[in-house]
Scaffold this motif. Sequence first.
Motif: not given
Length: 367
Positions: A252, A210, A250, A131-132, A135, A40, A247, A44, A213-214, A128
């Motif tokens: 998912l 998020k 991002g 993509q976020d 998601n 991360d 990852y 990221h 994802l983690k 990103r």
Amino acid sequence: MGKTTDHAGIVPVISEYDKLIEEILELELKLAALAEEIDDLENHICVELRADYDQKVGNLEYQAQAYRLEIARLKRAIELLQAAINRQEAAKYEEVQKKVEQEYKQYEEDLNKKAEDMKRDKEYKERRAKQDKKNEEKAEEERKAREEGKDTRGKASGGKDGESADKEDSSKDKDKKEDEKSSETNSEDREKAEDAGLGNDSETIHETPKEELKRLYRMIMKKLHPDANPNATEKDKALLLKAQKAYAEGDLETLREIADQLDDTDITEKYSDNPDDIAKLRELRAKLAEKVEILLAHIDEIKNSFPYTEKDFLANEDAVKARQEELAEYNRQCADKIIELQEKILELSKVAEKNEKEAKKRKAKKE
């Protein structure tokens, strides 16, 4: 096997096998969490920090670096032209310029590489962000679908007669008692799952993209990380690389697909309570503990290096503004210096051109 008791039959004693299994599971959870944090940070957080830094002050620093390079080249050109004039030799600025460009070729390449890196970081940040957002939109669709499903089930249950309702209430009371009975037993498992980022069904329903994802990435790292999985197959390695890329981006959906493919074999199915396997477990525990320390040191190194060290600075608007003004003023001075040097080169070029003509005349007279 497993837990035993002393001669009084009161105090439980954990066997070495059970203790090793427990310690290894805890180390695997920690290792997965640290590996996720490193990925991360590197793929990221630090990329976005660099992009943010470039946007706020990096572009101005890049301009300053480009100006310094141009000033150095102009000064070198002036030096070469002046030396030729002093020796009364013919000197063309085009030839001098070619020589200077060759001398500063590496500096030019480094500057171009910096520009490419800045462009790549900016593109990643934009990609990103998209993509976020995607998601989040997908999560909202799933949430609405769940709510509609609940409403439908609620309407269907409202039409039951009294007898069915009584039976359902009785069943609920029974289930409630059983749940209360088992809640204490499961609490420790839930805590460990939370530490690993695994969660449970009721919790994952309400998690953000998020968070999911983690959670998924930690679960994947726990299964596929080479230190936790020394007997990894080529398929495992390929899945790990795919997961790391997903990852960072991002992605998912891809992480969900990878998580579904993982082997759920428990460690107790791989190792038995016998001398040979206990020796292997001791070795595995030592390796995992060593790797945890290495990852902790790596995280510390990242957080004490650029761009992470600029995190607080970037959040300070006054500090950023002051730095922007300082760089802008420096660049203005550099631009003025470049004009001054260019005028000097023009002046010397005229002198060099005059010397060349006189040299040709002298040569013609001799002939």
